[in-house]
Design an enzyme around this catalytic site. Structure first.
Site, PDB file in Angstrom:
ATOM      1  N   ASN A   9       0.868  -1.186   0.000  1.00  0.00           N
ATOM      2  CA  ASN A   9       0.000   0.000   0.000  1.00  0.00           C
ATOM      3  C   ASN A   9       0.905   1.235   0.000  1.00  0.00           C
ATOM      4  O   ASN A   9       1.522   1.553   1.019  1.00  0.00           O
ATOM      5  CB  ASN A   9      -0.881  -0.040   1.261  1.00  0.00           C
ATOM      6  CG  ASN A   9      -1.723   1.212   1.413  1.00  0.00           C
ATOM      7  OD1 ASN A   9      -1.840   2.017   0.485  1.00  0.00           O
ATOM      8  ND2 ASN A   9      -2.317   1.373   2.590  1.00  0.00           N
ATOM      9  N   LYS A  11       0.066   4.249  -0.204  1.00  0.00           N
ATOM     10  CA  LYS A  11      -0.609   5.403   0.440  1.00  0.00           C
ATOM     11  C   LYS A  11      -0.432   6.667  -0.415  1.00  0.00           C
ATOM     12  O   LYS A  11      -0.384   6.586  -1.632  1.00  0.00           O
ATOM     13  CB  LYS A  11      -0.093   5.596   1.869  1.00  0.00           C
ATOM     14  CG  LYS A  11      -0.143   4.306   2.696  1.00  0.00           C
ATOM     15  CD  LYS A  11       0.044   4.553   4.155  1.00  0.00           C
ATOM     16  CE  LYS A  11       0.105   3.233   4.898  1.00  0.00           C
ATOM     17  NZ  LYS A  11       0.136   3.394   6.331  1.00  0.00           N
ATOM     18  N   HIS A  94      -9.303   0.511   5.098  1.00  0.00           N
ATOM     19  CA  HIS A  94      -8.020   0.792   5.765  1.00  0.00           C
ATOM     20  C   HIS A  94      -8.270   1.697   6.972  1.00  0.00           C
ATOM     21  O   HIS A  94      -9.135   2.581   6.928  1.00  0.00           O
ATOM     22  CB  HIS A  94      -7.046   1.454   4.780  1.00  0.00           C
ATOM     23  CG  HIS A  94      -5.655   1.474   5.323  1.00  0.00           C
ATOM     24  ND1 HIS A  94      -5.235   2.407   6.238  1.00  0.00           N
ATOM     25  CD2 HIS A  94      -4.606   0.652   5.101  1.00  0.00           C
ATOM     26  CE1 HIS A  94      -3.975   2.161   6.556  1.00  0.00           C
ATOM     27  NE2 HIS A  94      -3.568   1.102   5.882  1.00  0.00           N
ATOM     28  N   GLU A  96      -6.780   4.143   8.057  1.00  0.00           N
ATOM     29  CA  GLU A  96      -6.656   5.591   7.792  1.00  0.00           C
ATOM     30  C   GLU A  96      -7.932   6.126   7.141  1.00  0.00           C
ATOM     31  O   GLU A  96      -8.318   7.271   7.368  1.00  0.00           O
ATOM     32  CB  GLU A  96      -5.407   5.845   6.923  1.00  0.00           C
ATOM     33  CG  GLU A  96      -4.140   5.651   7.749  1.00  0.00           C
ATOM     34  CD  GLU A  96      -2.922   5.206   6.962  1.00  0.00           C
ATOM     35  OE1 GLU A  96      -2.911   5.347   5.726  1.00  0.00           O
ATOM     36  OE2 GLU A  96      -1.974   4.709   7.609  1.00  0.00           O
ATOM     37  N   GLU A 166      -5.145  -5.569  10.539  1.00  0.00           N
ATOM     38  CA  GLU A 166      -4.146  -4.531  10.761  1.00  0.00           C
ATOM     39  C   GLU A 166      -4.435  -3.821  12.087  1.00  0.00           C
ATOM     40  O   GLU A 166      -5.232  -2.869  12.126  1.00  0.00           O
ATOM     41  CB  GLU A 166      -4.193  -3.505   9.633  1.00  0.00           C
ATOM     42  CG  GLU A 166      -3.882  -4.083   8.272  1.00  0.00           C
ATOM     43  CD  GLU A 166      -3.329  -3.023   7.333  1.00  0.00           C
ATOM     44  OE1 GLU A 166      -2.223  -3.223   6.834  1.00  0.00           O
ATOM     45  OE2 GLU A 166      -3.992  -1.993   7.130  1.00  0.00           O
ATOM     46  N   GLY A 172       2.491   1.875  10.849  1.00  0.00           N
ATOM     47  CA  GLY A 172       3.394   3.016  10.702  1.00  0.00           C
ATOM     48  C   GLY A 172       4.067   3.422  12.004  1.00  0.00           C
ATOM     49  O   GLY A 172       4.656   4.492  12.100  1.00  0.00           O
ATOM     50  N   SER A 212       3.653  -2.534  10.318  1.00  0.00           N
ATOM     51  CA  SER A 212       5.108  -2.507  10.494  1.00  0.00           C
ATOM     52  C   SER A 212       5.792  -3.824  10.110  1.00  0.00           C
ATOM     53  O   SER A 212       6.740  -4.257  10.765  1.00  0.00           O
ATOM     54  CB  SER A 212       5.472  -2.100  11.921  1.00  0.00           C
ATOM     55  OG  SER A 212       4.978  -0.785  12.191  1.00  0.00           O
TER      56      SER A 212
HETATM   57  C1  PEP Z   1      -0.626  -0.174   6.131  1.00  0.00           C
HETATM   58  O1  PEP Z   1      -0.776   1.014   5.957  1.00  0.00           O
HETATM   59  O2  PEP Z   1      -1.461  -0.952   5.678  1.00  0.00           O
HETATM   60  C2  PEP Z   1       0.541  -0.625   6.888  1.00  0.00           C
HETATM   61  C3  PEP Z   1       0.534  -1.836   7.348  1.00  0.00           C
HETATM   62  O3  PEP Z   1       1.557   0.303   7.080  1.00  0.00           O
HETATM   63  P1  PEP Z   1       3.007  -0.004   7.719  1.00  0.00           P
HETATM   64  O4  PEP Z   1       3.515  -1.278   7.083  1.00  0.00           O
HETATM   65  O5  PEP Z   1       3.839   1.168   7.352  1.00  0.00           O
HETATM   66  O6  PEP Z   1       2.814  -0.159   9.189  1.00  0.00           O
END
Ligand code: PEP
Length: 249
Positions: A9, A11, A94, A96, A166, A172, A212
């Site tokens: 992703n 973003k 997601h 976000e 997630e 992040g 992460s």
């Molecule tokens: C994500 O945005 O789906 C995600 C898992 O981000 P990150 O790997 O940076 O934590």
């Protein structure tokens, strides 16, 4: 056999030139024939990425889409528009989008229905906040997110759904769920699917972990029986890191 999947992703990252450079490097350095690979660039770069991947087995996803097919929704993009440029996948739900854009389970249900009408495959994201985990509510929160947006579907529609757990506290932040925490939640999710549908459907559905994931921890996470791959944010922006994760099974 369930599919192993790694999705990136991107973003709101990559200029047009950066997106082309990143996908060119991923396509040329890819040396994996088994993992399903999906990349989700920002809308403005998506067509260029579709073209750059047309002779590869990499699939392209949108990061979001509107529930309507077309109309007066300034700034939005529909599933039919995405399909018209060759995009077969979309991320939905997601954290976000849920957090910054107030996307509720009810809205996500509409988006899920719309994407399935367009015959798209959905990477459906969900996960608990830190407070939910601290108060021991994480299973209930995840159960509600899945039930309210997906469990009205017939079993055959689940062939077009990839689940992505997630935990919001791990996105992040550099903080990853431990392999045990990931496995525990993934097994719970699979049992929800088995209870609502049947064990064949539950065994077939891929459940990704996101939060992460890095080249250094992917193998340990993916080695769990119910973790079928990852949804990768930050580490998907560097071809070498992304491809190391793709090869981490
Ligand atoms: C994500 O945005 O789906 C995600 C898992 O981000 P990150 O790997 O940076 O934590």
């Amino acid at each position: 056999m369930r599919k192993s999947i790694v999705a990136g992703n991107w973003k709101m990252n990559t200029t047009f030139a950066e997106a082309k450079a990143l996908i060119t490097e991923i396509v040329s350095d890819l040396n994996n024939e088994t993992t399903e690979i999906i990349v989700a660039p920002p809308f403005v770069n998506i067509e260029a990425v579709v073209k750059a991947t047309s002779n590869s087995r990499i699939k392209v996803a949108a990061q979001n889409m509107h529930a309507a097919t077309k109309g007066a929704y300034t700034g939005e993009v529909s599933g039919s528009m995405l399909k018209s440029i060759g995009v077969q996948h979309t991320i939905l739900g997601h954290s976000e989008r849920r957090g910054y854009f107030n996307e509720t389970n009810a809205l996500l249900k509409e988006k899920v229905n719309s994407a399935l009408t367009q015959e798209m495959t959905i990477i459906f994201c969900f996960g608990e906040e830190l407070e939910d985990r601290k108060s021991g509510n994480h299973f209930k929160v995840v159960q509600n997110q899945i039930e309210e947006a997906l469990f009205h579907l017939g079993a055959s529609s689940l062939d077009h759904i990839i689940l992505a757990y997630e935990p919001v506290w791990a996105i992040g932040t550099g903080e990853t769920a431990s392999p045990e925490q990931a496995q525990e939640m993934h097994a719970f999710i699979r049992s929800l699917v088995a209870n609502n549908y049947d064990s064949v459907t539950a065994d077939k559905i891929s459940i990704l972990y996101g939060g992460s994931v890095k080249p250094t921890n992917a193998k340990e996470l993916f080695s769990n029986p119910d973790v079928d791959g990852g949804l990768i944010g930050g580490a998907s922006l560097k071809a070498e890191d992304f491809l190391t994760i793709v090869n981490a099974f």
